[in-house]
Design a protein around this motif. Sequence first.
Motif, PDB file in Angstrom:
ATOM      1  N   GLU A  54      -2.012  -5.079  -3.511  1.00  0.00           N
ATOM      2  CA  GLU A  54      -3.053  -4.339  -2.805  1.00  0.00           C
ATOM      3  C   GLU A  54      -2.580  -4.011  -1.396  1.00  0.00           C
ATOM      4  O   GLU A  54      -1.632  -4.589  -0.890  1.00  0.00           O
ATOM      5  N   THR A  90      -4.202  -3.762   2.478  1.00  0.00           N
ATOM      6  CA  THR A  90      -5.379  -4.236   3.189  1.00  0.00           C
ATOM      7  C   THR A  90      -5.158  -4.121   4.688  1.00  0.00           C
ATOM      8  O   THR A  90      -4.024  -3.975   5.148  1.00  0.00           O
ATOM      9  N   ASP A  91      -6.238  -4.202   5.441  1.00  0.00           N
ATOM     10  CA  ASP A  91      -6.139  -4.172   6.895  1.00  0.00           C
ATOM     11  C   ASP A  91      -5.814  -5.565   7.402  1.00  0.00           C
ATOM     12  O   ASP A  91      -6.483  -6.542   7.062  1.00  0.00           O
ATOM     13  N   GLU A 144      -2.266  -1.569   8.492  1.00  0.00           N
ATOM     14  CA  GLU A 144      -2.322  -1.769   7.052  1.00  0.00           C
ATOM     15  C   GLU A 144      -1.109  -2.569   6.613  1.00  0.00           C
ATOM     16  O   GLU A 144       0.005  -2.325   7.064  1.00  0.00           O
TER      17      GLU A 144
END
Length: 120
Positions: A63, A65-66, A72
């Motif tokens: 994935e 994600t932040d 990111e």
Amino acid sequence: MISSSPLVIGVGVAVALLALFVLARRLRAPSAEARESKRAHDAAQEREPPVEIGETYEFGVNELTDHHSGDEVAVGKVKGFVVFTEDVPSGLEPGDVIRAKVLSFNEGRTSADATFVGRA
């Protein structure tokens, strides 16, 4: 006709309170996913990381994600060990295979931070 004696009313109130207590416990209980996450975290704390600082590893991106930095990051696993990879190029998607160099471990050594080296 239903009796309105104090005994019947008391039993009814007790049953209602018990039902509310059971419902409250079920709502507050961790989900199966949360329990599995906790189990995996505890297991990770008991083993040595399968990666080494300074080494480069190839893995699939699970994935994006932040990160707490606001950037990111790609999240992937090496032998079940979570690696957060910074400086990923735009257009990277889950399922892509990348190479990343491990920079550090988190405090509990249950995950690592890495920097993007390239696509595999």
